[in-house]
Design an enzyme around this catalytic site. Structure first.
Site, PDB file in Angstrom:
ATOM      1  N   TYR A 201      40.974 -61.376  61.989  1.00 26.16           N
ATOM      2  CA  TYR A 201      40.165 -60.601  61.043  1.00 26.16           C
ATOM      3  C   TYR A 201      41.146 -59.878  60.130  1.00 26.16           C
ATOM      4  CZ  TYR A 201      36.029 -61.201  64.062  1.00 26.16           C
ATOM      5  OH  TYR A 201      34.993 -61.720  64.794  1.00 26.16           O
ATOM      6  N   LYS A 297      27.619 -60.596  65.995  1.00 29.34           N
ATOM      7  CA  LYS A 297      26.550 -60.109  66.869  1.00 29.34           C
ATOM      8  C   LYS A 297      25.176 -60.774  66.673  1.00 29.34           C
ATOM      9  CE  LYS A 297      28.755 -57.262  69.334  1.00 29.34           C
ATOM     10  NZ  LYS A 297      29.521 -58.261  70.067  1.00 29.34           N
ATOM     11  N   TYR A 385      32.771 -55.504  71.081  1.00 33.82           N
ATOM     12  CA  TYR A 385      32.951 -56.899  70.650  1.00 33.82           C
ATOM     13  C   TYR A 385      32.543 -57.877  71.753  1.00 33.82           C
ATOM     14  CZ  TYR A 385      34.968 -60.869  68.171  1.00 33.82           C
ATOM     15  OH  TYR A 385      35.131 -62.064  67.513  1.00 33.82           O
TER      16      TYR A 385
HETATM   17  P1  RFL Z   1      17.200 -68.616  63.242  1.00 37.77           P
HETATM   18  O1  RFL Z   1      18.449 -69.302  63.737  1.00 37.77           O
HETATM   19  O2  RFL Z   1      17.142 -68.268  61.805  1.00 37.77           O
HETATM   20  O3  RFL Z   1      15.991 -69.569  63.629  1.00 37.77           O
HETATM   21  C1  RFL Z   1      14.701 -69.361  63.124  1.00 37.77           C
HETATM   22  C2  RFL Z   1      13.954 -70.671  63.152  1.00 37.77           C
HETATM   23  O4  RFL Z   1      12.629 -70.418  62.682  1.00 37.77           O
HETATM   24  C3  RFL Z   1      12.251 -71.425  61.762  1.00 37.77           C
HETATM   25  N1  RFL Z   1      11.249 -70.877  60.849  1.00 37.77           N
HETATM   26  C4  RFL Z   1       9.932 -71.155  60.940  1.00 37.77           C
HETATM   27  N2  RFL Z   1       9.243 -71.928  61.777  1.00 37.77           N
HETATM   28  C5  RFL Z   1       7.896 -72.013  61.596  1.00 37.77           C
HETATM   29  N3  RFL Z   1       7.241 -71.363  60.600  1.00 37.77           N
HETATM   30  C6  RFL Z   1       7.901 -70.576  59.729  1.00 37.77           C
HETATM   31  N4  RFL Z   1       7.257 -69.935  58.752  1.00 37.77           N
HETATM   32  C7  RFL Z   1       9.296 -70.438  59.884  1.00 37.77           C
HETATM   33  N5  RFL Z   1      10.263 -69.772  59.219  1.00 37.77           N
HETATM   34  C8  RFL Z   1      11.425 -70.040  59.815  1.00 37.77           C
HETATM   35  C9  RFL Z   1      13.552 -71.830  61.072  1.00 37.77           C
HETATM   36  O5  RFL Z   1      13.467 -73.164  60.546  1.00 37.77           O
HETATM   37  C10 RFL Z   1      14.553 -71.706  62.219  1.00 37.77           C
HETATM   38  O6  RFL Z   1      14.717 -72.951  62.892  1.00 37.77           O
HETATM   39  O7  RFL Z   1      16.908 -67.268  64.054  1.00 37.77           O
HETATM   40  P2  RFL Z   1      17.224 -66.864  65.588  1.00 37.77           P
HETATM   41  O8  RFL Z   1      16.792 -67.930  66.533  1.00 37.77           O
HETATM   42  O9  RFL Z   1      16.734 -65.485  65.723  1.00 37.77           O
HETATM   43  O10 RFL Z   1      18.831 -66.872  65.692  1.00 37.77           O
HETATM   44  C11 RFL Z   1      19.587 -65.927  65.019  1.00 37.77           C
HETATM   45  C12 RFL Z   1      20.915 -66.534  64.582  1.00 37.77           C
HETATM   46  O11 RFL Z   1      20.715 -67.793  63.970  1.00 37.77           O
HETATM   47  C13 RFL Z   1      21.620 -65.603  63.611  1.00 37.77           C
HETATM   48  O12 RFL Z   1      21.573 -64.253  64.047  1.00 37.77           O
HETATM   49  C14 RFL Z   1      23.092 -65.944  63.439  1.00 37.77           C
HETATM   50  O13 RFL Z   1      23.308 -67.255  63.006  1.00 37.77           O
HETATM   51  C15 RFL Z   1      23.683 -64.976  62.422  1.00 37.77           C
HETATM   52  N6  RFL Z   1      24.962 -65.409  62.000  1.00 37.77           N
HETATM   53  C16 RFL Z   1      26.006 -65.188  62.831  1.00 37.77           C
HETATM   54  N7  RFL Z   1      25.792 -64.582  64.043  1.00 37.77           N
HETATM   55  C17 RFL Z   1      26.808 -64.404  64.897  1.00 37.77           C
HETATM   56  O14 RFL Z   1      26.594 -63.901  66.013  1.00 37.77           O
HETATM   57  N8  RFL Z   1      28.093 -64.786  64.540  1.00 37.77           N
HETATM   58  C18 RFL Z   1      28.343 -65.404  63.356  1.00 37.77           C
HETATM   59  O15 RFL Z   1      29.450 -65.782  63.113  1.00 37.77           O
HETATM   60  C19 RFL Z   1      27.299 -65.618  62.427  1.00 37.77           C
HETATM   61  N9  RFL Z   1      27.493 -66.251  61.242  1.00 37.77           N
HETATM   62  C20 RFL Z   1      25.119 -66.085  60.780  1.00 37.77           C
HETATM   63  C21 RFL Z   1      26.421 -66.511  60.433  1.00 37.77           C
HETATM   64  C22 RFL Z   1      24.042 -66.359  59.942  1.00 37.77           C
HETATM   65  C23 RFL Z   1      24.206 -67.027  58.752  1.00 37.77           C
HETATM   66  N10 RFL Z   1      23.050 -67.259  57.926  1.00 37.77           N
HETATM   67  C24 RFL Z   1      22.956 -68.076  56.812  1.00 37.77           C
HETATM   68  C25 RFL Z   1      21.813 -66.607  58.223  1.00 37.77           C
HETATM   69  C26 RFL Z   1      26.616 -67.193  59.255  1.00 37.77           C
HETATM   70  C27 RFL Z   1      25.519 -67.474  58.410  1.00 37.77           C
HETATM   71  C28 RFL Z   1      25.830 -68.238  57.168  1.00 37.77           C
HETATM   72  C1  PHB Z   2      32.455 -67.958  63.112  1.00 36.58           C
HETATM   73  O1  PHB Z   2      33.241 -68.625  63.803  1.00 36.58           O
HETATM   74  O2  PHB Z   2      31.632 -68.490  62.367  1.00 36.58           O
HETATM   75  C2  PHB Z   2      32.525 -66.475  63.186  1.00 36.58           C
HETATM   76  C3  PHB Z   2      33.307 -65.871  64.149  1.00 36.58           C
HETATM   77  C4  PHB Z   2      33.366 -64.477  64.215  1.00 36.58           C
HETATM   78  C5  PHB Z   2      32.637 -63.726  63.324  1.00 36.58           C
HETATM   79  C6  PHB Z   2      31.841 -64.331  62.374  1.00 36.58           C
HETATM   80  C7  PHB Z   2      31.789 -65.720  62.298  1.00 36.58           C
HETATM   81  O3  PHB Z   2      32.721 -62.374  63.392  1.00 36.58           O
END
Ligand code: RFL
Ligand code: PHB
Length: 390
Positions: A201, A297, A385
């Site tokens: 980081y 998170k 963390y």
């Molecule tokens: P999700 O993964 O968004 O899944 C929600 C699902 O609901 C569907 N959906 C619907 N289905 C039916 N009817 C509707 N009207 C609907 N609207 C939506 C969607 O198609 C989808 O399949 O939520 P969930 O399960 O709560 O999971 C949460 C995680 O995905 C999210 O917190 C993390 O990905 C956040 N996040 C990261 N979290 C980490 O812990 N570490 C990371 O490094 C990290 N990087 C990220 C991320 C989220 C990102 N984006 C774009 C939101 C990087 C990105 C780019």
């Molecule tokens: C990732 O690997 O996508 C990643 C890891 C740590 C973070 C955020 C994203 O804090």
């Protein structure tokens, strides 16, 4: 059609809850508006807390994660041209995190679900929860132009930030809290060995950077960028060049540029909706809260919500008690707010804000200096963390 629990959303929250319920003999149906391929094409989180790892095991979906995931005992904070290692294992008395991509975790849960013949309806349009204020909720959706209805005992809204579940709650019943950050993260995936065996980081005058990975041959890198940045303006060469400039010299020299096969910009936001329960509708994961990715998170909070919600549903069906369901929102939110605080703090400490004054800058430098030279401060970082206890 009738089932016990309808789960809206087939992301990590919905799939994990579905698998835990199926393993416990509780019938459930998952509805998602996207296709399976679309869901598996999303590149998101990469770091799993031990609690999330434990839930994957409990869902009997953890075997590939244990063989292919990378346990990490620490990470680096870089600033002022130097590395400062945060020894998670030492500072937390033996805890660590697992680096394993959300895409892989999703695939493992989907495979397990298919093997158990639990129903998932993809490409479900216009999904809507109804009558959750009473004893007989139901969910409607449209598939291939035909309307369907599923009657159920409970509805789990696991449909992410833009989903339908939170929007179905009457306005006066919900309170939301939000902070939008004035920058985004530009991220790439590349088939190349990571620059270091642990995450880096980086705090730098040109902006934050993060070196992460999906395996020892696949790197995930991010750089802080302005919100109005256009992805087409970022050639791979420009990305590698900018990343290199934000890393201390020894890492910059070790960085091996290679073609990217995924490139996207994500905005950063903190958001919480309270409460997380409305009668027989329960929100879990991003449907209820969003954190900036700096603390890793988001996915882990989705998992801890599922832990509390599953405990409540299990107690309802096994013991006939609703005490844990009644406590769900308060228990989940207590943990959520601590992760919201941690993610906000990490974000504030590691990024350059467009309106930073000289005073703010000096405070940030003092904070990093204190953090990396005080065992008490490093311990607080490490404890958060690796994940606070459930
Ligand atoms: P999700 O993964 O968004 O899944 C929600 C699902 O609901 C569907 N959906 C619907 N289905 C039916 N009817 C509707 N009207 C609907 N609207 C939506 C969607 O198609 C989808 O399949 O939520 P969930 O399960 O709560 O999971 C949460 C995680 O995905 C999210 O917190 C993390 O990905 C956040 N996040 C990261 N979290 C980490 O812990 N570490 C990371 O490094 C990290 N990087 C990220 C991320 C989220 C990102 N984006 C774009 C939101 C990087 C990105 C780019
Ligand atoms: C990732 O690997 O996508 C990643 C890891 C740590 C973070 C955020 C994203 O804090």
């Amino acid at each position: 059609m009738r089932t016990q629990v309808v789960i809206i959303g087939s992301g990590p929250a919905g799939l994990l809850l579905g698998q835990l319920l199926t393993e416990a003999g509780i019938d459930n149906v998952i509805l998602d508006r996207a296709s399976k391929d679309h869901i598996l094409g999303r590149v998101r989180a990469g770091v799993l807390e031990e609690g999330t790892v434990g839930l994957m095991d409990r869902a009997k979906a953890g075997s590939r994660m244990h063989s292919e995931g990378l346990p990490h005992n620490g990470f680096s904070l870089t600033f002022d041209g130097r590395d400062h290692r945060i020894d998670l294992h030492e500072l937390t008395g033996g805890k660590r995190v697992m680096v394993y991509g959300q895409t892989e975790l999703t695939r493992d849960l989907m495979e397990r679900r298919e093997a158990g013949n639990a129903p998932t309806i993809y490409d479900a349009d216009d999904t809507c929860p109804h009558d959750f204020g009473g004893d007989r909720p139901h969910v409607t959706y449209v598939k291939d132009g035909i309307s369907h209805r599923i009657d159920c005992d409970f509805i789990a809204g696991c449909d992410g930030f833009h989903g339908t579940s939170r929007k179905a709650v009457p306005e006066g019943a919900i309170k939301t809290f939000e902070k939008i950050y004035p920058f985004g993260w530009l991220g790439i995936l590349s088939e190349v060995a990571p620059v270091s065996h642990e995450l880096i980081y980086a705090n730098h005058p040109r902006g934050f950077a993060l070196c992460s990975m999906r395996s020892m041959t696949r790197s995930r890198y991010y750089i802080q960028c302005p919100l109005d940045e256009k992805i087409e303006d970022w050639s791979d060469d420009r990305f590698w060049d900018e990343l290199r400039r934000r890393l201390p010299a020894h890492h910059a020299e070790a960085l091996k540029p290679a073609p990217s096969f995924e490139k996207s910009i994500a905005p950063l936001r903190s958001f919480v909706a309270e409460p997380m329960r409305f009668g027989r509708l329960f929100l879990a994961g991003d449907a209820a809260h969003i954190v900036p990715p700096t603390g890793a998170k988001g996915l882990n909070l989705a998992a801890s919500d599922v832990h509390y919600l599953f405990a409540g549903l299990l107690e309802h069906y096994r013991d006939g008690s609703d005490a844990a369901l009644d406590a769900y929102s308060a228990r989940a939110l207590a943990r959520v707010w601590k992760a919201v605080r941690f993610s906000w703090w990490m974000t504030t400490m590691m990024h350059r804000f467009p309106d930073t004054s000289d005073f703010d800058q000096k405070i940030q430098e003092a904070e990093l200096d204190y953090l990396t030279h005080s065992k008490a401060a490093s311990t607080a970082l490490a404890e958060n963390y690796v994940g606070l206890p459930y």
